[in-house]
Every structure is written in C-alpha cells, then in structure tokens.
Design an enzyme around this catalytic site. Structure first.
Site, PDB file in Angstrom:
ATOM      1  N   ALA A 345       0.843  -1.186   0.000  1.00 50.62           N
ATOM      2  CA  ALA A 345       0.000   0.000   0.000  1.00 50.62           C
ATOM      3  C   ALA A 345       0.879   1.237   0.000  1.00 50.62           C
ATOM      4  CB  ALA A 345      -0.910   0.020   1.225  1.00 50.62           C
ATOM      5  N   LYS A 346       0.301   2.367  -0.388  1.00 52.19           N
ATOM      6  CA  LYS A 346       1.090   3.599  -0.476  1.00 52.19           C
ATOM      7  C   LYS A 346       1.589   4.068   0.881  1.00 52.19           C
ATOM      8  CE  LYS A 346       2.849   6.641  -3.216  1.00 52.19           C
ATOM      9  NZ  LYS A 346       3.916   6.197  -4.129  1.00 52.19           N
ATOM     10  N   VAL A 347       0.742   3.972   1.883  1.00 53.28           N
ATOM     11  CA  VAL A 347       1.131   4.348   3.249  1.00 53.28           C
ATOM     12  C   VAL A 347       1.218   3.070   4.080  1.00 53.28           C
ATOM     13  CG1 VAL A 347       0.553   5.664   5.300  1.00 53.28           C
ATOM     14  CG2 VAL A 347      -0.040   6.567   3.033  1.00 53.28           C
TER      15      VAL A 347
END
Length: 351
Positions: A345-347
């Site tokens: 995931a991006k974060v």
C-alpha cells in the site's frame, strides 16, 4: 528517442518522467527556507545527526548519511523507529541533535511516534515530506517539503528522487558548499538526460531472473538499495544490495555463470576497485550490467548509458532516475503491473 512515458501507459512511467521538472521547481520554492535551515543547523553545530525512515525513505536516509559525513563532517546514525514508537527509549543524548525524519506521506504512525519521543528528549525534528500538511510535518521544528506532487503508483519514484534532491539542497546549505549549490542548478538538465538514457536493453538479461545482486558504494550504495527494493516490489526478483567493497566477503560465492549482477558505479573516490570487481564477476560467467565511468565498466556484459562527467552527487541521483525506466520495462516484460504490486500500500501503517 521515444519518451519512456509514451512507450508505456503505466502511472509509474509517467510519474518518473515528472521528476526533473518537479525537482527544479522544488529548488526554487525552497530556496529561502532551506538557506535559513542551513544557517540554523550550522549554528547548532551538533555532535552528530540521526535519520528516521523506512522503505525507500530509509534508502534516502542512507544517502543523507553519506552526504552529511562527507560534505558536512557530521557523523550520522540511523535511528530505528521502534526505539521511540515501541520501547519509548530514545536516548537523552538526542538533546539539540537534528533528527531527519523522511516520509513521503508523513502519516506513518511509527515514524510520528518515534519523532515525538525524540522531541521529548530535546531533538530538533527535521521533516522531509511530500505533504506539508501531514502530521509529521506539523510536529517538525523544520519542515522541508519536496513538492513532488501527487504520486499514485505504489512504487515511489519521483518522490524518492525529489527527496534526494531536497536532502542534497539541505546539506549544501548546512555545509555552505558552493560546489554542491552550483551542481544543483543543473538538476533539471541532468535528470532530463537521465530520463533519455535508455536502460531498457537490460530487461532482456533480467526477464527470467529469480535472484540477483545489486552493487554500489558511497553515494551509490543507497541507490543500489533503492533499486533492489524496486526490483522486489515491481518484478518479484529477490534482489539484494551490497557494497562493492563488501560483496567479496561472502555474497560473491552466490554468483555463477548466467547470474545477473547490476552495478551502480560511483564517480568519486568510492569507485576504487570497481573495475576489478566487475571483471571478477565476468570471469565467473555472470551477466554484469553496470553504470559508471567508461573505464570502470569496460568489462561489463552491458554498459549502461549516462553522464560520465559532472558532480558525483547528481550523477548518483541521475542513475536512479534512469533505473526507474528499466524497472518499469522489466515489470511489464515479466507480465506484472508496476503500479499495483501485490500486498503493498502507499502508506505503510507500522506500529
């Protein structure tokens, strides 16, 4: 030569190609802010500095360590987030010490908690973030936004490059280094040339790889670390980064005929021994893919194009800019989507 962003419809390719202009804009927008930050850090004259990061940002932190130790003469350590976020055991020796917290999102809970724990001990928090409104930026004593713009591909590219440029800018001002300031003035031209440098022929040598070594030294060791991470993320290759100087202490025995080795050759003093090391790998029958000075990469199976002159700091940043084009092409050649690696995931919300 066709623009890599036109060759491929991936978000990763498009965002990678934005990096040169974004970095040039960043330097303009941050000029006064970073100049003042440099003055403040020089006046502070800390006995050491520390970095706080994970993932690609931790490779940027390693780049900052090399810059600070070679340009500013400031010993720099990597502060593990869990020391502050889980153990709440940040040392009292962090009083009046800059802690450079690097996060594209500025929202990872463990980094925020670790920064706050260090701040309670008197550390000066320097946040390098893409989102100046993020929680990490809001608690920082100094915030340096990288101005990369929105990045939607899970694989970070332009934000990593912009972070390296922001760190270089900060160290140039901190160390009052005119040569480094002058080099940064050419960042857009240098990175545009790196975008145009075609590394995609290396995809044919890597398409069927399951494991490989990625080498660097000095300024290019963190570049190798980021490349190895991207090869895992986007192409599912078990790539491991090693120092050109350290690889002979065991890992070299893993490489035999037909095995791939990717080398990011530095162009400063750290290039010592590179030519001989690459020749050793070729003698074992390895497929050696290398960037660097012509005389250093002469033994390579495939010598990658790139500027052979210029400031070594910008040269290292240019290498990762060129590599991202290869990473995108290789993922597609292996039938994978570089924009959406599985299980990522991006974060990353680590506790």
């Amino acid at each position: 030569m066709t623009d890599p962003a036109v060759q491929s419809p991936t978000i990763m390719a498009r965002e990678t190609a934005e990096a040169p202009a974004r970095c040039a804009e960043q330097l303009k927008r941050n000029a006064d802010l970073v100049r003042e930050a440099g003055r403040r850090l020089r006046a502070l004259a800390p006995p050491f500095a520390a970095t706080l990061a994970r993932g690609s940002s931790d490779q940027a932190a390693a780049f900052a360590k090399v810059l600070l130790e070679t340009r500013a003469g400031v010993p720099t350590l990597s502060h593990a987030p869990s020391i502050g976020s889980l153990y709440r055991a940040t040392s009292a020796h962090f009083r009046d010490v800059p802690l450079i917290a690097i996060s594209q999102s500025g929202r990872s809970p463990d980094l925020i908690a670790a920064a706050q724990d260090a701040q309670r001990q008197g550390a000066l928090i320097v946040a390098i973030v893409n989102d100046a409104q993020a929680p990490l930026a809001q608690i920082a004593d100094i915030c340096v936004p990288i101005h990369a713009g929105p990045e939607t591909s899970v694989a970070a590219t332009k934000s990593f490059i912009a972070t390296l440029v922001a760190l270089t800018h900060l160290v140039a001002e901190w160390s009052d280094d005119d040569a480094l300031r002058d080099a940064l003035a050419a960042v857009e031209e240098t990175l545009q040339a790196a975008v145009a440098a075609d590394w995609t022929p290396a995809a044919a040598l890597l398409r069927d790889a399951r494991a490989m070594l990625v080498l660097g030294r000095g300024l290019t060791l963190p570049i190798a670390g980021e490349a190895a991470l991207k090869l895992k993320e986007t192409s599912r290759i078990h790539a491991e980064a090693f120092s050109i100087a350290e690889v002979a202490h065991g890992p070299m025995t893993l490489i035999g005929a037909g095995d791939p080795v990717l080398a990011f050759g530095p162009t400063d003093e750290a290039r010592a021994g590179l030519r001989d090391r690459l020749a050793d790998f070729r003698a074992r029958g390895a497929h050696v893919i290398a960037a660097g000075l012509d005389e250093d990469v002469a033994a390579a199976t495939l010598a990658l194009p790139g500027p052979s002159i210029g400031h070594p700091v910008l040269g290292a940043i240019a290498q990762i800019q060129s590599f991202y084009g290869l990473a995108n092409a290789l993922a597609l050649a292996r039938g994978l989507d570089p924009d959406q690696p599985p299980h990522l995931a991006k974060v990353t919300r680590t506790l």
